[in-house]
Design a protein around this motif. Structure first.
Motif, PDB file in Angstrom:
ATOM      1  N   GLN A  96       0.828  -1.210   0.000  1.00 45.78           N
ATOM      2  CA  GLN A  96       0.000   0.000   0.000  1.00 45.78           C
ATOM      3  C   GLN A  96       0.860   1.258   0.000  1.00 45.78           C
ATOM      4  OE1 GLN A  96      -3.666   0.143   2.477  1.00 45.78           O
ATOM      5  NE2 GLN A  96      -2.956  -1.797   3.313  1.00 45.78           N
ATOM      6  N   ASN A  97       2.134   1.100   0.376  1.00 44.84           N
ATOM      7  CA  ASN A  97       3.048   2.237   0.439  1.00 44.84           C
ATOM      8  C   ASN A  97       3.503   2.577  -0.979  1.00 44.84           C
ATOM      9  OD1 ASN A  97       5.280   3.985   0.792  1.00 44.84           O
ATOM     10  ND2 ASN A  97       5.676   3.129   2.827  1.00 44.84           N
ATOM     11  N   VAL A  98       2.715   3.414  -1.649  1.00 46.02           N
ATOM     12  CA  VAL A  98       2.897   3.632  -3.087  1.00 46.02           C
ATOM     13  C   VAL A  98       4.197   4.354  -3.404  1.00 46.02           C
ATOM     14  CG1 VAL A  98       1.897   4.746  -5.125  1.00 46.02           C
ATOM     15  CG2 VAL A  98       0.418   3.594  -3.483  1.00 46.02           C
ATOM     16  N   ARG A  99       4.518   5.385  -2.667  1.00 41.37           N
ATOM     17  CA  ARG A  99       5.716   6.173  -2.975  1.00 41.37           C
ATOM     18  C   ARG A  99       6.979   5.323  -2.890  1.00 41.37           C
ATOM     19  NH1 ARG A  99       4.776  11.658  -3.241  1.00 41.37           N
ATOM     20  NH2 ARG A  99       2.780  12.367  -2.382  1.00 41.37           N
ATOM     21  N   GLN A 100       7.142   4.616  -1.795  1.00 42.10           N
ATOM     22  CA  GLN A 100       8.346   3.790  -1.613  1.00 42.10           C
ATOM     23  C   GLN A 100       8.386   2.660  -2.631  1.00 42.10           C
ATOM     24  OE1 GLN A 100      10.826   4.089   0.865  1.00 42.10           O
ATOM     25  NE2 GLN A 100       9.884   4.727   2.780  1.00 42.10           N
ATOM     26  N   THR A 101       7.226   2.089  -2.924  1.00 46.55           N
ATOM     27  CA  THR A 101       7.170   0.965  -3.849  1.00 46.55           C
ATOM     28  C   THR A 101       7.553   1.381  -5.257  1.00 46.55           C
ATOM     29  OG1 THR A 101       5.455  -0.118  -2.527  1.00 46.55           O
ATOM     30  CG2 THR A 101       5.678  -0.826  -4.810  1.00 46.55           C
ATOM     31  N   LEU A 102       6.964   2.455  -5.750  1.00 48.74           N
ATOM     32  CA  LEU A 102       7.254   2.894  -7.113  1.00 48.74           C
ATOM     33  C   LEU A 102       8.666   3.452  -7.253  1.00 48.74           C
ATOM     34  CD1 LEU A 102       3.865   4.503  -8.217  1.00 48.74           C
ATOM     35  CD2 LEU A 102       4.805   2.266  -8.832  1.00 48.74           C
ATOM     36  N   ALA A 103       9.313   3.766  -6.128  1.00 49.83           N
ATOM     37  CA  ALA A 103      10.702   4.224  -6.179  1.00 49.83           C
ATOM     38  C   ALA A 103      11.661   3.088  -6.518  1.00 49.83           C
ATOM     39  CB  ALA A 103      11.095   4.863  -4.843  1.00 49.83           C
ATOM     40  N   ILE A 104      11.256   1.822  -6.254  1.00 50.47           N
ATOM     41  CA  ILE A 104      12.164   0.705  -6.531  1.00 50.47           C
ATOM     42  C   ILE A 104      11.620  -0.259  -7.587  1.00 50.47           C
ATOM     43  CG2 ILE A 104      13.149   0.811  -4.203  1.00 50.47           C
ATOM     44  CD1 ILE A 104      11.608  -1.813  -3.582  1.00 50.47           C
ATOM     45  N   ALA A 105      10.322  -0.193  -7.891  1.00 50.80           N
ATOM     46  CA  ALA A 105       9.724  -1.150  -8.833  1.00 50.80           C
ATOM     47  C   ALA A 105      10.037  -0.783 -10.274  1.00 50.80           C
ATOM     48  CB  ALA A 105       8.213  -1.217  -8.627  1.00 50.80           C
ATOM     49  N   HIS A 106      10.137  -1.821 -11.110  1.00 51.25           N
ATOM     50  CA  HIS A 106      10.294  -1.599 -12.547  1.00 51.25           C
ATOM     51  C   HIS A 106       8.928  -1.394 -13.213  1.00 51.25           C
ATOM     52  CE1 HIS A 106      13.962  -3.894 -11.421  1.00 51.25           C
ATOM     53  NE2 HIS A 106      14.539  -3.059 -12.268  1.00 51.25           N
ATOM     54  N   ARG A 107       7.988  -2.237 -12.826  1.00 52.33           N
ATOM     55  CA  ARG A 107       6.655  -2.203 -13.433  1.00 52.33           C
ATOM     56  C   ARG A 107       5.639  -2.508 -12.350  1.00 52.33           C
ATOM     57  NH1 ARG A 107       5.865  -6.429 -15.969  1.00 52.33           N
ATOM     58  NH2 ARG A 107       4.388  -5.769 -17.538  1.00 52.33           N
ATOM     59  N   GLY A 108       4.353  -2.232 -12.659  1.00 48.72           N
ATOM     60  CA  GLY A 108       3.363  -2.528 -11.646  1.00 48.72           C
ATOM     61  C   GLY A 108       1.937  -2.514 -12.159  1.00 48.72           C
ATOM     62  N   TYR A 109       1.052  -2.918 -11.259  1.00 48.93           N
ATOM     63  CA  TYR A 109      -0.383  -2.999 -11.533  1.00 48.93           C
ATOM     64  C   TYR A 109      -1.122  -2.423 -10.339  1.00 48.93           C
ATOM     65  CZ  TYR A 109       1.076  -6.398 -15.066  1.00 48.93           C
ATOM     66  OH  TYR A 109       1.683  -7.005 -16.141  1.00 48.93           O
ATOM     67  N   VAL A 110      -2.244  -1.785 -10.615  1.00 44.78           N
ATOM     68  CA  VAL A 110      -3.120  -1.290  -9.556  1.00 44.78           C
ATOM     69  C   VAL A 110      -4.397  -2.112  -9.590  1.00 44.78           C
ATOM     70  CG1 VAL A 110      -4.408   0.682  -8.647  1.00 44.78           C
ATOM     71  CG2 VAL A 110      -2.184   1.045  -9.758  1.00 44.78           C
TER      72      VAL A 110
END
Length: 235
Positions: A194-208
């Protein structure tokens, strides 16, 4: 190359669909994130991948094999491990005993000791606490132990279920740093958060995911720029 590919997945509890037509891809060597609020279906997706809540319809392909109907222990044998929400260490076992439990499928004691040395190099605190009961560790230390235990199986895919839950901001930052390091060492990561900022700082790709369906997808930059994602998570 897709290490994990989920196609048109439907999973239900008591005949009510929780996941509806979910399709995601996890590419080998990357960090793929699944974002969504509580009740969105994130935990159900993890349980479906692990065979704990079997899907009603659809495919879950891991290394091009459909694992959708396999029992959980056979899915784990194929190279998937999970760091569960809330850590769930064995409180009355020592740190070393918890680590051994993570390698229960490994019969070669030499390999077990090599992996134990590897995770203690990654988490020096675990070396310091080897004989301490897991239940007496701090929340942050238990989080380290849960990750260390999962690495003992040397997984090809490591799933993190809400790794920031219940941790102080300092430990959250450290946790995400460690997840990135694990990925850089070659382990593919599926990060459910749920921690979007931290997650998108390290993820390459994603889904909501919202209400059991994928409502947005793309690389990290695309998700940050997505108007719906911005409205829901960045205000």
């Amino acid at each position: 190359m897709n290490l994990l590919k989920i196609q048109h997945l439907y999973t239900a509890y008591d005949r009510i669909d929780v996941l509806e037509d979910v399709s995601i891809e996890v590419r080998q060597g990357e960090i793929t994130c699944i974002l969504g609020a509580n009740g969105a279906g994130k935990s159900t997706l993890i349980r479906s991948i692990l065979g704990l809540t079997p899907a009603n319809r659809g495919e879950i392909l891991f290394k091009d094999e459909d694992i959708c109907r396999l029992p959980s222990h056979q899915i784990i044998e194929r190279g998937i491990a999970c760091v569960p929400e809330g850590r769930k260490v064995f409180p009355r076992m020592t740190v070393d005993e918890n680590l051994s439990a993570g390698a229960y499928l490994v019969k070669d004691k030499r390999i077990i000791e090599e992996r134990r040395a590897h995770v203690k190099a990654l988490f020096p605190r675990m070396a310091e606490r080897s004989t301490q009961l897991a239940g007496t560790l701090s929340g942050g230390e238990q989080a380290m132990l849960a990750i260390s235990r999962s690495l003992m199986s040397s997984p090809d895919l490591l799933i993190f279920d809400e790794p920031s839950l219940g941790l102080s901001p300092l430990f959250v930052k450290e946790n995400f740093k460690i997840i990135k390091e694990i990925n850089q060492m070659g382990t593919t990561v599926l990060l459910v958060e749920q921690n979007v900022r931290q997650t998108l700082a390290i993820a390459h790709r994603g889904y909501v995911i919202s209400k059991g369906s994928v409502v947005a997808q793309g690389n990290a930059e695309e998700l940050i720029a997505n108007a719906e994602v911005q409205a829901a998570y960045f205000g």
